[in-house]
Structures are given as C-alpha cells and as structure tokens.
Write a protein that holds these residues in place. Structure first.
Motif, mmCIF file in Angstrom:
data_model
loop_
_atom_site.group_PDB
_atom_site.id
_atom_site.type_symbol
_atom_site.label_atom_id
_atom_site.label_comp_id
_atom_site.label_asym_id
_atom_site.label_seq_id
_atom_site.Cartn_x
_atom_site.Cartn_y
_atom_site.Cartn_z
ATOM 1 N N ASP A 6 97.421 3.958 8.750
ATOM 2 C CA ASP A 6 98.376 4.227 9.834
ATOM 3 C C ASP A 6 97.610 4.089 11.149
ATOM 4 O O ASP A 6 96.468 4.568 11.250
ATOM 5 C CB ASP A 6 98.889 5.674 9.655
ATOM 6 C CG ASP A 6 99.980 6.029 10.640
ATOM 7 O OD1 ASP A 6 99.823 5.761 11.851
ATOM 8 O OD2 ASP A 6 100.981 6.614 10.201
ATOM 9 N N GLU A 105 106.523 0.913 0.459
ATOM 10 C CA GLU A 105 105.947 1.812 1.450
ATOM 11 C C GLU A 105 104.952 2.747 0.750
ATOM 12 O O GLU A 105 105.281 3.340 -0.279
ATOM 13 C CB GLU A 105 107.051 2.652 2.117
ATOM 14 C CG GLU A 105 107.937 1.882 3.072
ATOM 15 C CD GLU A 105 109.056 1.081 2.410
ATOM 16 O OE1 GLU A 105 109.159 1.118 1.169
ATOM 17 O OE2 GLU A 105 109.818 0.410 3.134
ATOM 18 N N ASN A 121 95.694 -1.436 5.557
ATOM 19 C CA ASN A 121 97.124 -1.690 5.326
ATOM 20 C C ASN A 121 97.528 -2.942 6.118
ATOM 21 O O ASN A 121 97.536 -2.931 7.341
ATOM 22 C CB ASN A 121 97.920 -0.467 5.801
ATOM 23 C CG ASN A 121 99.423 -0.647 5.665
ATOM 24 O OD1 ASN A 121 99.879 -1.666 5.141
ATOM 25 N ND2 ASN A 121 100.171 0.346 6.136
ATOM 26 N N ASP A 124 103.157 -2.433 4.858
ATOM 27 C CA ASP A 124 103.739 -1.819 3.646
ATOM 28 C C ASP A 124 105.246 -1.644 3.841
ATOM 29 O O ASP A 124 105.708 -0.798 4.588
ATOM 30 C CB ASP A 124 103.035 -0.501 3.268
ATOM 31 C CG ASP A 124 103.140 0.603 4.299
ATOM 32 O OD1 ASP A 124 103.180 0.301 5.515
ATOM 33 O OD2 ASP A 124 103.192 1.780 3.891
ATOM 34 N N GLY A 125 106.012 -2.477 3.146
ATOM 35 C CA GLY A 125 107.470 -2.416 3.205
ATOM 36 C C GLY A 125 107.973 -2.367 4.634
ATOM 37 O O GLY A 125 107.454 -3.059 5.518
ATOM 38 N N HIS A 127 107.633 0.056 6.633
ATOM 39 C CA HIS A 127 106.969 1.259 7.138
ATOM 40 C C HIS A 127 106.048 0.952 8.308
ATOM 41 O O HIS A 127 106.450 1.073 9.463
ATOM 42 C CB HIS A 127 106.218 1.859 5.935
ATOM 43 C CG HIS A 127 105.740 3.244 6.116
ATOM 44 N ND1 HIS A 127 104.591 3.708 5.503
ATOM 45 C CD2 HIS A 127 106.242 4.270 6.815
ATOM 46 C CE1 HIS A 127 104.422 4.981 5.835
ATOM 47 N NE2 HIS A 127 105.393 5.349 6.634
ATOM 48 N N ASN A 128 104.827 0.484 8.007
ATOM 49 C CA ASN A 128 103.801 0.322 9.043
ATOM 50 C C ASN A 128 103.063 -1.008 8.943
ATOM 51 O O ASN A 128 103.036 -1.628 7.881
ATOM 52 C CB ASN A 128 102.742 1.426 8.896
ATOM 53 C CG ASN A 128 103.196 2.735 9.488
ATOM 54 O OD1 ASN A 128 103.861 2.750 10.525
ATOM 55 N ND2 ASN A 128 102.852 3.830 8.855
ATOM 56 N N ARG A 162 108.516 -3.130 10.641
ATOM 57 C CA ARG A 162 107.360 -2.218 10.549
ATOM 58 C C ARG A 162 106.422 -2.376 11.735
ATOM 59 O O ARG A 162 105.764 -1.406 12.137
ATOM 60 C CB ARG A 162 106.614 -2.469 9.238
ATOM 61 C CG ARG A 162 106.175 -3.927 9.030
ATOM 62 C CD ARG A 162 105.750 -4.160 7.597
ATOM 63 N NE ARG A 162 105.465 -5.560 7.335
ATOM 64 C CZ ARG A 162 105.332 -6.060 6.109
ATOM 65 N NH1 ARG A 162 105.491 -5.282 5.054
ATOM 66 N NH2 ARG A 162 105.046 -7.326 5.932
#
Ligand code: NCD
Length: 303
Positions: A6, A105, A121, A124-125, A127-128, A162
């Motif tokens: 994140d 995610e 990352n 992810d989906g 998300h972020n 995302r």
C-alpha cells in the motif's frame, strides 16, 4: 526486509527520497547501471499488463539485474490450483525481489506474508496500485515542482480504478490538496476511500460534469472504464464512453493544467490532445520506470 503493498507504507520523507533518487537516475544513469548486478526480479503477473510488467523488467535491466517470471495465470501453476502463499514461497528460492499483479484484492499482501524476499504490489484487483502512484507523483513533481495546494480532478471509473485509490491516498498527506471527483453515479469513488478523506479533513466535491469542473483544476487524471471488473457487459457498454476528453473540452482549462492517465487509453482522451503541451501520459510511462528503479534499490537496500 520490507515489501510495498500500500502506498501509505511509505512516509512522505521516503517518497521524497525516492523522487530524489529518480531525479539522480535521470541525470546520471551510468551511476546506476551495475547496482543490481547478480540480483533477480521475478514478475508474477496473474492479470494482463503491458506497461507495468515491462516497466519493472526495464527498471531491473537498467540497474544491471536480471528478470524472470510469467505474464499470465494460465502459464503458471496457479492453473493447477497452487495457492498464492505457496507460489510466493517457491519464487523466494529463485529471486531476490517479487513484483506481483493479481485480480484478487489482497493477493500481493498474502504473498508478502509468505515470501522471504520483498514483494511489490503491481496492482491487486480494484484495490491498489502503489507503483503507478510513484509514476504519477514523479510526473506531478516534474510538472509542478510540488504537491501542496493542488486541485486534482479524477475523471472516469473512480469505483474500480485502483490507480485512483492509491494516488488519492498519497496526495491526501500534502497540505491544501483538494479533489474533484468526476464520474457517472454508478462509478463513484468507493465509500471507504471517501471516509478516509472525511476523517483526514480533506476537501472534495463529487460531480458528473467534467466541463464545469475543468477551470478549477491543476491536474486532470483521466481513467479508463475498467471493463474486466464489471459484472455485466451491458453496464460497461452504457458507461464506457461517459467522458471523452477532446480539444474543445479543454477550452476552459488552465493553460498549465497537466493531463495524466495511467494508460491503457481506450477512448477517454482524443488522440488530438497527444501533442498538447499539457498532455503528460506518455511522460508518466517513463517516470514509472525511474521510480521503479528507485523502489527496487530501496527495497533491496542497495546503496
Ligand atoms: C492501470 C492498472 O493496471 O490499473 N494500468 C497501469 O498499470 N498503468 C490502469 C488501467 O488498467 O486502466
């Protein structure tokens, strides 16, 4: 050992340091050409990508390192039913650092909890997407010289985009930043992201009208409607062309407004805008490579 799942895991001081490293890489690429000799990056991409995967690969090659990996779930053991946790343990035996993109995610977080090397990352989906945010931040910094007091418009698919979620989180930490959220009702920013804005006392407005919002913006961040995350094709077809940026629509914009887009572009920005000095989306791609180089050096603790 640190991973990056994140964007908020990086303090603003660390972001400043990554940006400084990126500027130094731009100025002195030779200084960095052998920093990662003998190191391997694994790119585990369970979802399609052009920019992000090749950007990571180019970044590692420019640091003198090597790359291994796969670009689709079908060619990995995931297709035989292997868990993300097991894949992470296995790849830790082959590589010094992992970049993972996954449609689910949280998958890169699970990987980071099971790997014995840093995990980045790479999306992810819905998300972020923290490394796209690094690209976006360097682009804004190179265009504007600072992050404070900017009014940033996000336009398009704010629900599933995302890159939008990660960039809003990152910019929220700078003073005087305001957001204008431009989307159809069905594709509004998720409530959890808005709650974070409210808790942090950040000013934001929601609207469906791009042209009305245009004159107040310092940055316009356009996004693609994320077809692969829709539950039905009809909704996608109805919403896909909600916003198309054309030269006429830029009439009301500031002369120095920067136009960003994480790419891939489908139809949201007319190609007639590509030569406008305000268009920054291809510069963003290059900036992404420099920031990924800076991030790899940081996570591998290479001096
Ligand atoms: C973005 C993504 O994957 O979320 N692309 C990218 O990494 N540059 C944006 C998108 O796919 O629309």
């Amino acid at each position: 050992m640190r991973s990056l799942i994140d964007i908020l895991e990086l303090s603003t001081t660390e972001l400043d340091e990554l940006i400084s490293t990126a500027y130094d890489i731009i100025e002195n690429p030779q200084k960095y050409a052998h920093k990662c000799e003998g190191k391997k990056l694994a790119t585990l991409f369970f979802e399609p990508s052009t920019r992000t995967r090749l950007s990571f690969e180019a970044a590692m090659y420019e640091l003198g390192g090597n790359v291994l990996g796969f670009s689709e779930a079908q060619s990995s053991s995931a297709s035989k039913g292997e868990s993300v946790a097991d894949t992470a343990k296995v790849i830790s035996c082959y590589a010094d650092i992992i970049a993972m993109r996954h449609p689910k995610e949280g998958a890169p977080l699970v990987a980071s909890m099971n790997a014995s090397v840093p995990v980045i990352n790479a999306g992810d989906g819905g998300h972020n997407h923290p490394t796209q945010t690094l690209a976006d931040l360097l682009t804004i910094h190179r265009e504007k010289g600072h992050f404070d007091n900017l009014t940033v418009g996000f336009c398009g698919d704010l629900k599933f985009g995302r890159t939008v979620h990660s960039l809003i989180a990152a910019l929220s930490r700078y003073s005087g930043v305001k957001f204008v959220l431009i989307s159809p009702t069905e594709l509004k920013l998720p409530d959890y992201v808005k709650e974070n804005l409210k808790n942090d006392g950040i000013e934001f407005t929601e609207t469906g009208d791009l042209e009305k919002a245009m004159p107040g913006l310092d940055i316009l961040y356009m996004t693609r409607v994320q077809r692969e995350r829709f539950f039905n094709e009809e909704d996608y077809l109805r919403l896909k062309d909600s916003y198309i940026l054309t030269p006429e629509k830029l009439n009301g914009a500031k002369a120095d407004m920067s136009i960003l887009h994480p790419l891939p572009r489908v139809n949201e920005i007319s190609v007639a805008i590509d030569n406008d000095p305000r268009a920054c989306y291809f510069k963003q791609v290059l900036n992404g490579k420099y920031m990924r180089m800076a991030l790899i050096l940081k996570l591998l603790e290479v001096q």
